[in-house]
Design a protein around this motif. Structure first.
Motif, PDB file in Angstrom:
ATOM      1  N   TYR A   1       1.337  -2.165  -8.360  1.00 51.89           N
ATOM      2  CA  TYR A   1       1.332  -0.721  -8.580  1.00 51.89           C
ATOM      3  C   TYR A   1       1.220  -0.453 -10.073  1.00 51.89           C
ATOM      4  O   TYR A   1       1.795  -1.180 -10.893  1.00 51.89           O
ATOM      5  CB  TYR A   1       2.597  -0.068  -8.027  1.00 51.89           C
ATOM      6  CG  TYR A   1       2.685  -0.096  -6.519  1.00 51.89           C
ATOM      7  CD1 TYR A   1       2.220   0.959  -5.745  1.00 51.89           C
ATOM      8  CD2 TYR A   1       3.238  -1.195  -5.854  1.00 51.89           C
ATOM      9  CE1 TYR A   1       2.293   0.941  -4.364  1.00 51.89           C
ATOM     10  CE2 TYR A   1       3.315  -1.224  -4.474  1.00 51.89           C
ATOM     11  CZ  TYR A   1       2.844  -0.156  -3.731  1.00 51.89           C
ATOM     12  OH  TYR A   1       2.920  -0.176  -2.375  1.00 51.89           O
TER      13      TYR A   1
ATOM     14  N   LEU B   1      -7.403   4.609  -4.066  1.00 55.48           N
ATOM     15  CA  LEU B   1      -7.236   3.234  -4.511  1.00 55.48           C
ATOM     16  C   LEU B   1      -8.298   2.886  -5.539  1.00 55.48           C
ATOM     17  O   LEU B   1      -9.458   3.267  -5.416  1.00 55.48           O
ATOM     18  CB  LEU B   1      -7.348   2.276  -3.315  1.00 55.48           C
ATOM     19  CG  LEU B   1      -6.338   2.512  -2.193  1.00 55.48           C
ATOM     20  CD1 LEU B   1      -6.549   1.480  -1.111  1.00 55.48           C
ATOM     21  CD2 LEU B   1      -4.928   2.440  -2.712  1.00 55.48           C
TER      22      LEU B   1
ATOM     23  N   PRO C   1      -4.971  -2.554  -4.905  1.00 53.93           N
ATOM     24  CA  PRO C   1      -5.058  -3.417  -3.728  1.00 53.93           C
ATOM     25  C   PRO C   1      -5.458  -4.838  -4.111  1.00 53.93           C
ATOM     26  O   PRO C   1      -6.116  -5.080  -5.119  1.00 53.93           O
ATOM     27  CB  PRO C   1      -6.140  -2.747  -2.879  1.00 53.93           C
ATOM     28  CG  PRO C   1      -7.009  -2.059  -3.876  1.00 53.93           C
ATOM     29  CD  PRO C   1      -6.112  -1.625  -4.988  1.00 53.93           C
TER      30      PRO C   1
ATOM     31  N   THR D   1      -6.125   6.420   6.021  1.00 57.32           N
ATOM     32  CA  THR D   1      -5.680   5.267   5.253  1.00 57.32           C
ATOM     33  C   THR D   1      -4.304   4.841   5.732  1.00 57.32           C
ATOM     34  O   THR D   1      -3.538   5.650   6.254  1.00 57.32           O
ATOM     35  CB  THR D   1      -5.639   5.581   3.749  1.00 57.32           C
ATOM     36  OG1 THR D   1      -5.144   4.434   3.053  1.00 57.32           O
ATOM     37  CG2 THR D   1      -4.726   6.753   3.461  1.00 57.32           C
TER      38      THR D   1
ATOM     39  N   ILE E   1      -2.391   2.978   3.483  1.00 58.35           N
ATOM     40  CA  ILE E   1      -1.703   2.597   2.251  1.00 58.35           C
ATOM     41  C   ILE E   1      -1.066   3.802   1.592  1.00 58.35           C
ATOM     42  O   ILE E   1       0.113   3.789   1.263  1.00 58.35           O
ATOM     43  CB  ILE E   1      -2.683   1.902   1.286  1.00 58.35           C
ATOM     44  CG1 ILE E   1      -3.243   0.633   1.941  1.00 58.35           C
ATOM     45  CG2 ILE E   1      -1.996   1.553  -0.026  1.00 58.35           C
ATOM     46  CD1 ILE E   1      -4.222  -0.121   1.075  1.00 58.35           C
TER      47      ILE E   1
ATOM     48  N   ARG F   1      -9.670  -0.521  -7.479  1.00 57.74           N
ATOM     49  CA  ARG F   1      -9.607  -1.971  -7.603  1.00 57.74           C
ATOM     50  C   ARG F   1      -9.783  -2.336  -9.074  1.00 57.74           C
ATOM     51  O   ARG F   1     -10.885  -2.318  -9.617  1.00 57.74           O
ATOM     52  CB  ARG F   1     -10.681  -2.644  -6.744  1.00 57.74           C
ATOM     53  CG  ARG F   1     -10.583  -4.149  -6.713  1.00 57.74           C
ATOM     54  CD  ARG F   1     -11.637  -4.715  -5.801  1.00 57.74           C
ATOM     55  NE  ARG F   1     -11.480  -4.257  -4.439  1.00 57.74           N
ATOM     56  CZ  ARG F   1     -10.654  -4.818  -3.572  1.00 57.74           C
ATOM     57  NH1 ARG F   1      -9.916  -5.844  -3.943  1.00 57.74           N
ATOM     58  NH2 ARG F   1     -10.564  -4.363  -2.342  1.00 57.74           N
TER      59      ARG F   1
ATOM     60  N   GLY G   1      -6.997  -6.026   0.767  1.00 63.77           N
ATOM     61  CA  GLY G   1      -6.945  -4.582   0.928  1.00 63.77           C
ATOM     62  C   GLY G   1      -5.558  -3.994   0.906  1.00 63.77           C
ATOM     63  O   GLY G   1      -5.411  -2.774   0.793  1.00 63.77           O
ATOM     64  N   TRP G   2      -4.520  -4.817   1.014  1.00 66.22           N
ATOM     65  CA  TRP G   2      -3.152  -4.331   0.978  1.00 66.22           C
ATOM     66  C   TRP G   2      -2.663  -4.296  -0.470  1.00 66.22           C
ATOM     67  O   TRP G   2      -3.185  -4.995  -1.332  1.00 66.22           O
ATOM     68  CB  TRP G   2      -2.249  -5.228   1.825  1.00 66.22           C
ATOM     69  CG  TRP G   2      -2.526  -5.111   3.289  1.00 66.22           C
ATOM     70  CD1 TRP G   2      -3.260  -5.969   4.053  1.00 66.22           C
ATOM     71  CD2 TRP G   2      -2.086  -4.074   4.163  1.00 66.22           C
ATOM     72  NE1 TRP G   2      -3.309  -5.534   5.346  1.00 66.22           N
ATOM     73  CE2 TRP G   2      -2.596  -4.369   5.443  1.00 66.22           C
ATOM     74  CE3 TRP G   2      -1.317  -2.925   3.985  1.00 66.22           C
ATOM     75  CZ2 TRP G   2      -2.351  -3.548   6.538  1.00 66.22           C
ATOM     76  CZ3 TRP G   2      -1.073  -2.109   5.076  1.00 66.22           C
ATOM     77  CH2 TRP G   2      -1.591  -2.425   6.345  1.00 66.22           C
ATOM     78  N   PRO G   3      -1.641  -3.470  -0.761  1.00 64.98           N
ATOM     79  CA  PRO G   3      -1.194  -3.347  -2.154  1.00 64.98           C
ATOM     80  C   PRO G   3      -0.708  -4.675  -2.721  1.00 64.98           C
ATOM     81  O   PRO G   3       0.161  -5.332  -2.152  1.00 64.98           O
ATOM     82  CB  PRO G   3      -0.045  -2.334  -2.061  1.00 64.98           C
ATOM     83  CG  PRO G   3      -0.295  -1.574  -0.803  1.00 64.98           C
ATOM     84  CD  PRO G   3      -0.926  -2.537   0.145  1.00 64.98           C
TER      85      PRO G   3
ATOM     86  N   VAL H   1      -2.041   2.746  -6.593  1.00 69.64           N
ATOM     87  CA  VAL H   1      -1.958   1.499  -5.844  1.00 69.64           C
ATOM     88  C   VAL H   1      -3.115   0.594  -6.250  1.00 69.64           C
ATOM     89  O   VAL H   1      -4.261   1.036  -6.302  1.00 69.64           O
ATOM     90  CB  VAL H   1      -1.990   1.763  -4.326  1.00 69.64           C
ATOM     91  CG1 VAL H   1      -1.865   0.457  -3.551  1.00 69.64           C
ATOM     92  CG2 VAL H   1      -0.892   2.730  -3.930  1.00 69.64           C
TER      93      VAL H   1
END
Length: 229
Positions: free
Chosen positions: A151, A192, A142, A182, A184, A194, A146-148, A140
């Motif tokens: 992918y 996750l 983000p 979590t 997510i 970044r 912070g949300w997806p 994932v």
């Protein structure tokens, strides 16, 4: 303890021979401290040890997944007639799987790993095929909130990037079970990461850079399918 025959033999003067123990003298037993061998904290190894090599878990997961996949999906309501293409797509989601087999794989991944992913292959803004993707190959990415936002899927030495903010139906549907740490992903094994959105920034060590272009959907044909789910 002597039995009746032994007592009669002794009374008649016959003493049975007594065999000596095979080992005479003190006996020693040596023990050493062993080391526990733990399964590697990696998705494929955990699935192999906990599901494939465990007959009880394997049977339990298969029973639940097969029973859930056998339930018929029926559309009701005023828009049921207009949703006939969706019913047909769920009955034959891709050239390699029927609806029950796809749902069985989806539920199996959800039970074993806590995550399940569906890929929608769209053409002209409409989903034409649906495929189940392996959770151990998915990561994932983000967004700033912070949300997806996208992918990343590793397959065949490549990294496929799915942008969720594009026009039309998002290409990935992510199903998760409850996890207290979590909202997510349901398992801490797939953490996750970044990743940068520009090619001028160096990615984190141990990660693979994904192309920021979304994979073009194939033309609808009997041979159309994504790369090795």
């Amino acid at each position: 303890m002597p039995n009746l025959i032994t007592r009669l033999a002794r009374a008649a003067g016959f003493v049975p021979a007594v065999k000596a123990a095979p080992l005479s003298g003190p006996t020693f037993a040596l023990y050493g401290d062993g080391r526990a061998v733990w399964t590697a904290r990696e998705g494929t190894a955990l699935v192999r040890e906990g599901f494939q090599r465990n007959a009880v878990v394997h049977r339990a997961v298969r029973l639940v997944a097969e029973a859930a996949a056998a339930l018929p999906l029926i559309l009701t309501g005023p828009s049921a007639e207009a949703a006939r293409p969706l019913t047909a797509l769920l009955a034959r989601p891709n050239p390699r799987q029927g609806g029950a087999r796809l749902l069985e794989a989806l539920y199996g991944h959800l039970i074993v790993s806590g995550n399940a992913y569906l890929e929608a292959v769209s053409l002209d803004g409409r989903p034409r095929e649906i495929h189940v993707l392996r959770p151990d190959r998915m990561r994932v990415v983000p967004g700033p909130d912070g949300w997806p936002a996208s992918y990343a899927y590793d397959v065949g030495g490549r990294c496929l990037h799915y942008d969720q903010a594009g026009a039309g139906v998002p290409p990935i549907l992510h199903l998760t079970q409850f996890h207290p740490s979590t909202t997510i992903t349901a398992s801490p094994r797939w953490r996750l990461r970044r990743w940068p959105s520009t090619s001028t920034t160096r990615p984190a060590p141990g990660t693979r850079r994904c192309s920021t272009t979304r994979r073009a959907p194939p033309a609808p044909s009997s041979s159309a399918a994504p790369a090795a789910p």
